[in-house]
Design a protein around this motif. Structure first.
Motif, PDB file in Angstrom:
ATOM      1  N   LEU A   1      -4.574   1.550 -10.407  1.00 44.00           N
ATOM      2  CA  LEU A   1      -3.237   1.965 -10.835  1.00 44.00           C
ATOM      3  C   LEU A   1      -3.237   3.416 -11.306  1.00 44.00           C
ATOM      4  O   LEU A   1      -2.364   4.208 -10.933  1.00 44.00           O
ATOM      5  N   VAL A   2      -4.228   3.778 -12.089  1.00 42.14           N
ATOM      6  CA  VAL A   2      -4.312   5.158 -12.578  1.00 42.14           C
ATOM      7  C   VAL A   2      -4.509   6.123 -11.411  1.00 42.14           C
ATOM      8  O   VAL A   2      -3.893   7.191 -11.359  1.00 42.14           O
ATOM      9  N   SER A   3      -5.329   5.740 -10.450  1.00 39.68           N
ATOM     10  CA  SER A   3      -5.559   6.577  -9.273  1.00 39.68           C
ATOM     11  C   SER A   3      -4.274   6.773  -8.472  1.00 39.68           C
ATOM     12  O   SER A   3      -3.935   7.897  -8.081  1.00 39.68           O
ATOM     13  N   GLU A   4      -3.554   5.691  -8.247  1.00 40.64           N
ATOM     14  CA  GLU A   4      -2.298   5.785  -7.491  1.00 40.64           C
ATOM     15  C   GLU A   4      -1.257   6.605  -8.253  1.00 40.64           C
ATOM     16  O   GLU A   4      -0.523   7.404  -7.665  1.00 40.64           O
ATOM     17  N   THR A   5      -1.203   6.434  -9.567  1.00 40.45           N
ATOM     18  CA  THR A   5      -0.281   7.219 -10.385  1.00 40.45           C
ATOM     19  C   THR A   5      -0.651   8.695 -10.325  1.00 40.45           C
ATOM     20  O   THR A   5       0.226   9.569 -10.278  1.00 40.45           O
ATOM     21  N   GLY A   6      -1.931   8.976 -10.280  1.00 45.08           N
ATOM     22  CA  GLY A   6      -2.386  10.354 -10.135  1.00 45.08           C
ATOM     23  C   GLY A   6      -1.921  10.980  -8.834  1.00 45.08           C
ATOM     24  O   GLY A   6      -1.603  12.178  -8.786  1.00 45.08           O
ATOM     25  N   GLU A   7      -1.859  10.179  -7.767  1.00 42.61           N
ATOM     26  CA  GLU A   7      -1.362  10.703  -6.493  1.00 42.61           C
ATOM     27  C   GLU A   7       0.113  11.076  -6.592  1.00 42.61           C
ATOM     28  O   GLU A   7       0.548  12.092  -6.035  1.00 42.61           O
ATOM     29  N   VAL A   8       0.894  10.285  -7.332  1.00 43.34           N
ATOM     30  CA  VAL A   8       2.303  10.622  -7.546  1.00 43.34           C
ATOM     31  C   VAL A   8       2.399  11.897  -8.389  1.00 43.34           C
ATOM     32  O   VAL A   8       3.212  12.784  -8.110  1.00 43.34           O
ATOM     33  N   ALA A   9       1.563  11.995  -9.408  1.00 42.54           N
ATOM     34  CA  ALA A   9       1.556  13.192 -10.249  1.00 42.54           C
ATOM     35  C   ALA A   9       1.195  14.429  -9.434  1.00 42.54           C
ATOM     36  O   ALA A   9       1.783  15.504  -9.632  1.00 42.54           O
ATOM     37  N   LYS A  10       0.273  14.281  -8.506  1.00 49.98           N
ATOM     38  CA  LYS A  10      -0.097  15.409  -7.651  1.00 49.98           C
ATOM     39  C   LYS A  10       1.092  15.853  -6.803  1.00 49.98           C
ATOM     40  O   LYS A  10       1.349  17.049  -6.648  1.00 49.98           O
ATOM     41  N   GLU A  11       1.832  14.877  -6.250  1.00 50.25           N
ATOM     42  CA  GLU A  11       3.046  15.220  -5.495  1.00 50.25           C
ATOM     43  C   GLU A  11       4.031  15.982  -6.370  1.00 50.25           C
ATOM     44  O   GLU A  11       4.619  16.973  -5.934  1.00 50.25           O
ATOM     45  N   ALA A  12       4.205  15.504  -7.599  1.00 49.50           N
ATOM     46  CA  ALA A  12       5.133  16.173  -8.515  1.00 49.50           C
ATOM     47  C   ALA A  12       4.655  17.582  -8.823  1.00 49.50           C
ATOM     48  O   ALA A  12       5.453  18.530  -8.815  1.00 49.50           O
ATOM     49  N   ALA A  13       3.372  17.726  -9.067  1.00 49.43           N
ATOM     50  CA  ALA A  13       2.829  19.043  -9.403  1.00 49.43           C
ATOM     51  C   ALA A  13       2.987  20.022  -8.246  1.00 49.43           C
ATOM     52  O   ALA A  13       3.444  21.155  -8.444  1.00 49.43           O
ATOM     53  N   THR A  14       2.628  19.599  -7.061  1.00 50.53           N
ATOM     54  CA  THR A  14       2.694  20.527  -5.930  1.00 50.53           C
ATOM     55  C   THR A  14       4.127  20.810  -5.505  1.00 50.53           C
ATOM     56  O   THR A  14       4.451  21.950  -5.165  1.00 50.53           O
ATOM     57  N   SER A  15       4.988  19.811  -5.546  1.00 46.86           N
ATOM     58  CA  SER A  15       6.373  20.041  -5.097  1.00 46.86           C
ATOM     59  C   SER A  15       7.167  20.900  -6.073  1.00 46.86           C
ATOM     60  O   SER A  15       8.154  21.533  -5.695  1.00 46.86           O
ATOM     61  N   THR A  16       6.736  20.949  -7.322  1.00 52.16           N
ATOM     62  CA  THR A  16       7.432  21.774  -8.319  1.00 52.16           C
ATOM     63  C   THR A  16       6.688  23.076  -8.597  1.00 52.16           C
ATOM     64  O   THR A  16       6.995  23.762  -9.571  1.00 52.16           O
TER      65      THR A  16
ATOM     66  N   ASP B   1       6.459   6.081  -0.279  1.00 52.50           N
ATOM     67  CA  ASP B   1       5.157   5.505   0.058  1.00 52.50           C
ATOM     68  C   ASP B   1       4.233   5.516  -1.157  1.00 52.50           C
ATOM     69  O   ASP B   1       3.612   4.500  -1.486  1.00 52.50           O
ATOM     70  N   GLU B   2       4.137   6.645  -1.825  1.00 50.33           N
ATOM     71  CA  GLU B   2       3.250   6.737  -2.997  1.00 50.33           C
ATOM     72  C   GLU B   2       3.774   5.909  -4.162  1.00 50.33           C
ATOM     73  O   GLU B   2       2.994   5.266  -4.873  1.00 50.33           O
ATOM     74  N   LEU B   3       5.082   5.900  -4.366  1.00 52.22           N
ATOM     75  CA  LEU B   3       5.644   5.065  -5.430  1.00 52.22           C
ATOM     76  C   LEU B   3       5.415   3.582  -5.122  1.00 52.22           C
ATOM     77  O   LEU B   3       5.157   2.788  -6.031  1.00 52.22           O
ATOM     78  N   GLY B   4       5.486   3.231  -3.850  1.00 47.34           N
ATOM     79  CA  GLY B   4       5.183   1.856  -3.443  1.00 47.34           C
ATOM     80  C   GLY B   4       3.748   1.484  -3.753  1.00 47.34           C
ATOM     81  O   GLY B   4       3.460   0.351  -4.171  1.00 47.34           O
ATOM     82  N   ASP B   5       2.823   2.427  -3.548  1.00 49.31           N
ATOM     83  CA  ASP B   5       1.423   2.173  -3.881  1.00 49.31           C
ATOM     84  C   ASP B   5       1.252   1.925  -5.381  1.00 49.31           C
ATOM     85  O   ASP B   5       0.475   1.050  -5.787  1.00 49.31           O
ATOM     86  N   VAL B   6       1.980   2.678  -6.205  1.00 50.04           N
ATOM     87  CA  VAL B   6       1.914   2.476  -7.656  1.00 50.04           C
ATOM     88  C   VAL B   6       2.450   1.091  -8.010  1.00 50.04           C
ATOM     89  O   VAL B   6       1.855   0.362  -8.820  1.00 50.04           O
ATOM     90  N   TYR B   7       3.563   0.721  -7.398  1.00 48.21           N
ATOM     91  CA  TYR B   7       4.172  -0.585  -7.669  1.00 48.21           C
ATOM     92  C   TYR B   7       3.219  -1.711  -7.265  1.00 48.21           C
ATOM     93  O   TYR B   7       3.011  -2.668  -8.018  1.00 48.21           O
ATOM     94  N   PHE B   8       2.619  -1.594  -6.094  1.00 53.75           N
ATOM     95  CA  PHE B   8       1.653  -2.589  -5.632  1.00 53.75           C
ATOM     96  C   PHE B   8       0.493  -2.685  -6.618  1.00 53.75           C
ATOM     97  O   PHE B   8       0.091  -3.785  -7.017  1.00 53.75           O
ATOM     98  N   ALA B   9      -0.053  -1.537  -7.022  1.00 58.91           N
ATOM     99  CA  ALA B   9      -1.194  -1.527  -7.936  1.00 58.91           C
ATOM    100  C   ALA B   9      -0.824  -2.135  -9.289  1.00 58.91           C
ATOM    101  O   ALA B   9      -1.627  -2.857  -9.894  1.00 58.91           O
ATOM    102  N   LEU B  10       0.391  -1.863  -9.767  1.00 59.83           N
ATOM    103  CA  LEU B  10       0.837  -2.432 -11.042  1.00 59.83           C
ATOM    104  C   LEU B  10       0.949  -3.949 -10.949  1.00 59.83           C
ATOM    105  O   LEU B  10       0.501  -4.678 -11.839  1.00 59.83           O
ATOM    106  N   LEU B  11       1.528  -4.440  -9.863  1.00 53.37           N
ATOM    107  CA  LEU B  11       1.664  -5.890  -9.699  1.00 53.37           C
ATOM    108  C   LEU B  11       0.308  -6.555  -9.499  1.00 53.37           C
ATOM    109  O   LEU B  11       0.082  -7.671  -9.986  1.00 53.37           O
TER     110      LEU B  11
END
Length: 102
Positions: free
Chosen positions: A28-43, A57-67
């Protein structure tokens, strides 16, 4: 998908992908980090917050990992969400802030 947690649990069982909660938390932390990376690079690392782009896709990975984590920890994610919503409603009723004061 009537019960997303049951859907994830079934997928994990079908593909023999069960794992202990500690592993699921790291995923979950790894997948959340991928979302954070998207946020960092896009901004441009925060210099243009209005330009944020997050992929479904990345948010879906976070949701899957959380569940998957909830399933491994034997936590009913839907009940946990209901409890959290009630907690935030109570906070907003009392303080006008959803944030924790702890």
């Amino acid at each position: 998908m009537d019960d997303p947690q049951a859907t994830v649990a079934s997928f994990l069982a079908t593909h023999d992908l069960q794992a202990p909660p500690a592993y699921r938390l790291l995923d979950l932390v790894s997948e959340t980090g991928e979302v954070a990376k998207e946020a960092a690079t896009s901004t441009d690392y925060g210099t243009d917050p209005g330009a944020i782009e997050l992929s479904a896709d990345e948010l879906g990975d976070v949701y899957f990992a959380l569940l998957a984590l909830a399933e491994a920890a034997e936590v009913d994610a839907e009940a946990a969400l209901a409890d959290a919503m009630a907690k935030y409603e109570q906070r907003l009723d009392g303080t006008e802030s959803a944030g924790s004061r702890e």
